[in-house]
Design a protein around this motif. Structure first.
Motif, mmCIF file in Angstrom:
data_model
loop_
_atom_site.group_PDB
_atom_site.id
_atom_site.type_symbol
_atom_site.label_atom_id
_atom_site.label_comp_id
_atom_site.label_asym_id
_atom_site.label_seq_id
_atom_site.Cartn_x
_atom_site.Cartn_y
_atom_site.Cartn_z
ATOM 1 N N THR A 305 0.855 -1.187 0.000
ATOM 2 C CA THR A 305 0.000 0.000 0.000
ATOM 3 C C THR A 305 0.886 1.230 0.000
ATOM 4 O O THR A 305 2.026 1.217 0.478
ATOM 5 C CB THR A 305 -0.936 0.031 1.215
ATOM 6 O OG1 THR A 305 -0.119 -0.031 2.373
ATOM 7 C CG2 THR A 305 -1.923 -1.105 1.178
ATOM 8 N N ASP A 307 0.698 5.201 0.958
ATOM 9 C CA ASP A 307 -0.092 6.242 1.631
ATOM 10 C C ASP A 307 -0.466 7.323 0.623
ATOM 11 O O ASP A 307 0.260 7.562 -0.339
ATOM 12 C CB ASP A 307 0.734 6.878 2.764
ATOM 13 C CG ASP A 307 0.997 5.851 3.890
ATOM 14 O OD1 ASP A 307 0.190 4.894 3.971
ATOM 15 O OD2 ASP A 307 2.013 5.992 4.564
ATOM 16 N N SER A 308 -1.561 7.870 1.029
ATOM 17 C CA SER A 308 -2.032 8.903 0.079
ATOM 18 C C SER A 308 -1.058 10.075 -0.005
ATOM 19 O O SER A 308 -0.978 10.744 -1.054
ATOM 20 C CB SER A 308 -3.439 9.396 0.479
ATOM 21 O OG SER A 308 -3.385 9.914 1.791
ATOM 22 N N GLU A 309 -0.372 10.264 1.056
ATOM 23 C CA GLU A 309 0.592 11.372 0.976
ATOM 24 C C GLU A 309 1.737 11.046 0.007
ATOM 25 O O GLU A 309 2.373 11.928 -0.541
ATOM 26 C CB GLU A 309 1.221 11.682 2.371
ATOM 27 C CG GLU A 309 0.212 12.136 3.387
ATOM 28 C CD GLU A 309 -0.381 10.964 4.163
ATOM 29 O OE1 GLU A 309 0.376 10.039 4.498
ATOM 30 O OE2 GLU A 309 -1.616 10.980 4.358
ATOM 31 N N PHE A 311 1.389 9.254 -2.640
ATOM 32 C CA PHE A 311 0.974 9.064 -4.031
ATOM 33 C C PHE A 311 1.819 9.941 -4.954
ATOM 34 O O PHE A 311 2.120 11.085 -4.620
ATOM 35 C CB PHE A 311 -0.500 9.463 -4.206
ATOM 36 C CG PHE A 311 -1.493 8.421 -3.752
ATOM 37 C CD1 PHE A 311 -1.069 7.178 -3.226
ATOM 38 C CD2 PHE A 311 -2.860 8.676 -3.846
ATOM 39 C CE1 PHE A 311 -2.012 6.250 -2.814
ATOM 40 C CE2 PHE A 311 -3.772 7.731 -3.435
ATOM 41 C CZ PHE A 311 -3.353 6.512 -2.915
ATOM 42 N N THR A 313 2.384 12.238 -7.637
ATOM 43 C CA THR A 313 1.615 13.272 -8.364
ATOM 44 C C THR A 313 2.557 14.053 -9.265
ATOM 45 O O THR A 313 3.791 14.028 -9.092
ATOM 46 C CB THR A 313 0.917 14.243 -7.393
ATOM 47 O OG1 THR A 313 1.933 14.897 -6.641
ATOM 48 C CG2 THR A 313 -0.068 13.532 -6.476
#
Ligand code: ATP
Length: 928
Positions: A305, A307-309, A311, A313
């Motif tokens: 997984t 973390d969204s942080e 991700f 971008t």
């Protein structure tokens, strides 16, 4: 002048027919400042702008002129090209392939192009406009400019469109070809309306540009890369109110179309380098971003997984990486961007309403993003993700067929190919149609020629048959005339034979009459001779003489012895005898004289006979001659019958009078001769009487002598004295001897006389016969004279003569008529023969002409084939660039430089100057 800034521009007029579109666009007179239209004014503006431009800018102006007629694109500068295909590709956008573009360097040259094109435009008469445009005309000016300092190039295209007028067929009264034209015009205008509707209704996912050539060509002008001006022309007449309303509605709708005009420019090398740098940087960023994303994906795939942080971008990547250069996108980037955008939307933000999303069905074709690949619109960089996001955002929920760039290019290529094939086929079709038309015309011409030939043939046939008929008629007439001539000749022969027969009969009659008269004459002659000889019977005369002698002898005997008396008587007898002898001698002389006279008469008679024969022969000859002359007179018109008749009559009268005179003299002579003969006869009678008396006396004397002898014998025997007796006897014997001598002498004389008398009688008889013959000849002559005089004076004779004359005149007339007819017929025959000859010559001439015509037709056919071959050759030649036409000179590039604001320089002069300055060429298209 946005065109100078690299924008495409369009000006077009829309309105009903006759509302003044052409007047607006082209003007009534391009040479008249007041009447020239928008196009000439724009042209002037273009060249003014060039003059005003800085001299570092080089310009290249091209003009083309086309029309869309009956849904076919015709090049007005090269009218042979009547069906040009529309192409689209990345480099040129939508364009007309094969359209002649003429380089122009002055206003005049443009005007020349305009005039040349206007000459080839299709106009026609309608009830609404005497010179109605039956096509949409598009005058295209392309202005290319290059900044010689920065190397930057721009290109602006101006479409100046004069649409054909929408028309109501009922009002324009279009029929036939005009109606077909009107149908096509209205169809293309309705396609334009449909495009405008599609562009403005906000719902349409498909813009039907391909529905007509007009919308296809004006694709960029309608919602595309163009700054478009639409002029609405309306009729001021209330009669056209409905059309005006419709036109205005059209204008209102069109007004709401939003175009996406871009500057058509090529970047300079520096700009391109910068764009390349940016693109590379972006590429690195993208690679980094992709790598980061792939790392994250790998984590996710392995069950980990993130973390969204953490991700990955773009911002993080961009932050981590040096920032991508802002500015024009590199061509590859642009290409990628376009490819990524699926050529769906030109640019977001500006024309979202008109963006063409691939809609339902196969009609959702991609709209061209930019006219060229190299020439891009405004240099705004379009990022893939932005495009993607935008695409996703705008098309969420709708099935979208996204066509890749390659697919689109392939599609366009295929479309172009198909368009070319269609155009080619259409051209072939056109050529075939033209050929067909030509063949049809030729066929028509040949048919007409053939028809004319047939007609001429028929006419000639009719003429020939007429001539044949005429000839037949003439022949028939000739035959008839010949028959008439033959019949008349027969009649003539018959008449001639009748005449001959009549003559023969006359001759026979004459002969009979002559024979009868000869027999009668013979009888008469015999009677007359008998009568004449009656009075001259020799035997009687001799007997009378003998009787006289007897009487004398008797008286001698009676005298007895009275010798003195006897002697006296003998002496008397002797004297008488001498007298008789003298008288006989006289008679002999008279007879000799008569003989002489008779011979003279005979001679005269012979002469008269010969004269008579001669006269008769002359008369016969003259009669023959007169008949011949009369017969000949028919052929000669110099002498008339009356003259001849008079001449003949005069001649006859003269002859008859001379004959009469001769006859009178002959009759006088004859009368005298007759008198003399009568006298001679009387003398002969008297002599005969005397002779008889003498004979009587001699007989008497002889008797007396015999008696005296007897008495002497008796006296001698008985008497006294012998002397006296002897003397007496001797005397008596002497007397006897003398008497015997006398007797012998007398007998001799009588014999002689008898012989003489017999010969005289024969002579007299002959003479009498001659006289009788002469008398009879005289009678014949008289009868002939009387016959002649009767003939002349016969009351029937004139009638007969008249009849004969009439017959002769009729015959002459007939002969004349025949001669005239014959001559006329001969003339007619000669004329007909000549005519026939002339007709034959005419027929031969016409046959030759026909042959010539056929040869000419063959020659024309050959020429037409050659012409066709030349045309096809010419068209194939004209298909090549720079093929011949009147504006060939204008196919050479004529780059111009800006005049630097010197308005004093005339465009042409400027152009000339620029041409000379840039002879090295511009864009590589120099004068070479
Ligand atoms: N503003 C004007 N002033 C004077 N005459 C005009 C004007 N507008 C049009 N006309 C005249 O009207 C006639 C028709 O004009 P024109 O041919 O331009 O019409 P159009 O719209 O082009 O017709 P079409 O569609 O049938 O070709 C012409 O004789 C033109 O000279």
């Amino acid at each position: 002048m946005d065109a100078f800034n690299g924008y495409n521009g369009t000006v077009f007029c829309y309105g009903q027919t006759g509302s003044g579109k052409t007047f607006t666009m082209m003007g009534a007179d391009i040479d008249n400042d007041d009447l020239k239209g928008i196009i000439p004014r724009i042209v002037e503006g273009v060249f003014s702008k060039i003059i005003e431009s800085p001299p570092t800018v080089e310009y290249m102006v091209k003009a083309s002129y086309m029309e869309i007629y009956m849904e076919r694109i015709r090049d007005l500068l090269n009218p042979e090209e009547a069906n040009l295909p529309v192409h689209e590709d990345k480099a040129n956008g939508v364009y007309v392939k094969g359209l002649m573009e003429v380089f122009v360097s002055s206003i005049d040259e443009v005007y020349q192009v305009m005039r040349q094109g206007a000459k080839n435009r299709v106009v026609g008469y309608t009830n609404m406009n005497a010179e109605s445009s039956r096509s949409h005309s598009i005058f295209q000016i392309t202005i290319e400019q290059k900044d010689t300092v920065s190397g930057k190039t721009k290109m602006g295209r101006l479409f100046l469109v004069d649409l054909a007028g929408s028309e109501k067929v009922g009002k324009t009264g279009a029929t036939g070809q005009t109606l077909e034209e009107a149908k096509k015009i209205n169809k293309s205008l309705s396609a334009l309306g449909m495009v405008i509707n599609a562009l403005t209704d906000g719902k349409s996912t498909h813009i039907p540009y391909r529905d007509s050539k007009l919308t296809r060509i004006l694709q960029e002008s309608l919602g595309g890369n163009s700054r478009t001006t639409l002029i609405i022309n309306c009729s001021p007449s209330s009669f056209n109110a409905a059309e005006t309303v419709s036109t205005l509605r059209f204008g209102v709708r069109a007004k709401s179309i939003k175009n996406k005009a871009k500057i058509n420019q090529d970047f300079s090398p520096a700009e391109l380098k910068l764009m390349l740098k940016k693109a590379r940087s972006q590429c690195v960023s993208f690679q980094t971003y992709i790598t980061a994303l792939e790392g994250e994906v790998r984590i996710w795939r392995t069950g980990g997984t993130v973390d969204s942080e953490n991700f990955v971008t773009w911002d993080k990547v961009v932050k981590d990486k040096p920032p991508a250069p802002q500015g024009p996108m590199t061509p590859s980037a642009k290409s990628n961007a376009v490819r990524a955008a699926g050529s769906s939307t030109p640019r977001s933000g500006t024309t979202s309403r008109h963006s063409v999303s691939a809609g339902a069905g196969n009609a959702a074709l991609p709209q061209s993003p930019t006219p060229t690949g190299a020439r891009v619109g405004s240099p705004t960089p379009t990022l893939l993700h932005e495009s993607l996001m935008s695409e996703l955002g705008s098309r969420s929920g709708s099935p979208t067929i996204v066509m890749s760039e390659d697919e689109r290019e392939e599609f366009l290529r295929r479309e172009n190919e198909l368009n070319d094939a269609v155009a080619e086929k259409d051209q072939e079709l056109q050529a075939s149609a033209r050929e067909c038309e030509m063949m049809r015309e030729e066929l028509e011409f040949l048919r007409n020629e053939s028809q004319n030939g047939i007609q001429r043939n028929e006419e000639l046939g009719t003429e020939v048959s007429q001539l044949r008929l005429d000839l037949e008629k003439v022949n028939f007439g000739y035959k008839e005339a010949m028959i008439t001539v033959d019949s008349l000749t027969d009649a003539n022969k018959e008449i001639t034979s009748e005449l001959e027969k009549a003559r023969h009969e006359l001759e026979l009659l004459r002969r009979d009459v002559t024979e009868d008269s000869a027999a009668n004459k013979e009888k008469e002659r015999a009677a007359r001779v008998a009568a004449m000889l009656n009075g001259m019977d020799s035997t009687k005369a001799i007997s009378r003489h003998e009787a006289g002698m007897g009487d004398l002898l008797r008286s001698l005997v009676e005298a007895g012895d009275d010798d003195s008396k006897k002697v006296e008587m003998i002496m008397q007898a002797r004297r008488e005898l001498d007298e008789a002898r003298d008288a006989a001698q006289e008679k002999d002389a008279v007879i000799a004289e008569l003989r002489q006279k008779n011979s003279d008469l005979q001679t005269q008679c012979t002469d008269i006979d010969s004269k008579y024969e001669k006269l008769l022969a002359e008369y016969e000859e003259m009669l023959e001659q007169s008949i011949v002359a009369e017969e000949q007179q028919s052929s000669r018109d110099s002498e008339t019958i009356n003259d001849l008749k008079q001449k003949l009559e005069a001649h006859y009268n003269n002859k008859i009078s001379s004959q009469k005179a001769q006859l009178d003299s002959i009759q006088g002579d004859l009368q005298r001769r007759q008198d003399e003969v009568t006298k001679s006869s009387a003398m002969v009678r008297e002599l005969r009487a005397e002779n008889r008396e003498l004979q009587t006396k001699i007989e008497a004397l002889e008797e007396k002598a015999s008696k005296a002898e007897a008495l002497g014998n008796e006296g001698a025997g008985m008497g006294a004295g012998n002397g006296d007796v002897t003397a007496a006897t001797e005397h008596a014997q002497r007397k006897e001897r003398e008497m015997q001598v006398m007797r012998r002498d007398m007998a001799q004389r009588i014999l002689e006389y008898d012989t003489m008398r017999k010969s005289l009688m024969r002579d007299v008889q002959n003479r009498c016969e001659k006289i009788i013959e002469l008398e009879m000849a005289l009678d014949d002559a008289r009868s002939q004279i009387s016959q002649l005089s009767r003939r002349v004076s016969n009351p029937n004779q004139p009638q007969r003569m008249q009849l004969l004359e009439k017959n002769v005149a009729q015959l002459t007339l007939m002969q004349k008529e025949l001669v005239v007819q014959n001559t006329d017929l001969k003339k007619e025959v000669a004329l007909s023969e000549r005519k026939l000859l002339a007709r034959n010559e005419r027929i031969t001439y016409l046959e030759h002409r026909l042959q010539d015509c056929n040869n000419q037709v063959e020659a024309w056919k050959r020429k037409a084939e050659e012409l066709q071959a030349m045309r096809s050759h010419e068209s194939s030649r004209s298909a090549q660039p720079n093929s011949g036409n009147v504006l060939r000179f204008s196919r050479i590039a004529k780059p111009m430089r800006g005049g630097g604001g010197s308005g004093a320089v005339a465009p042409a002069a400027v152009a000339e100057e620029k041409t000379s300055r840039t002879s090295g060429g511009f864009f590589g298209w120099g004068a070479s």
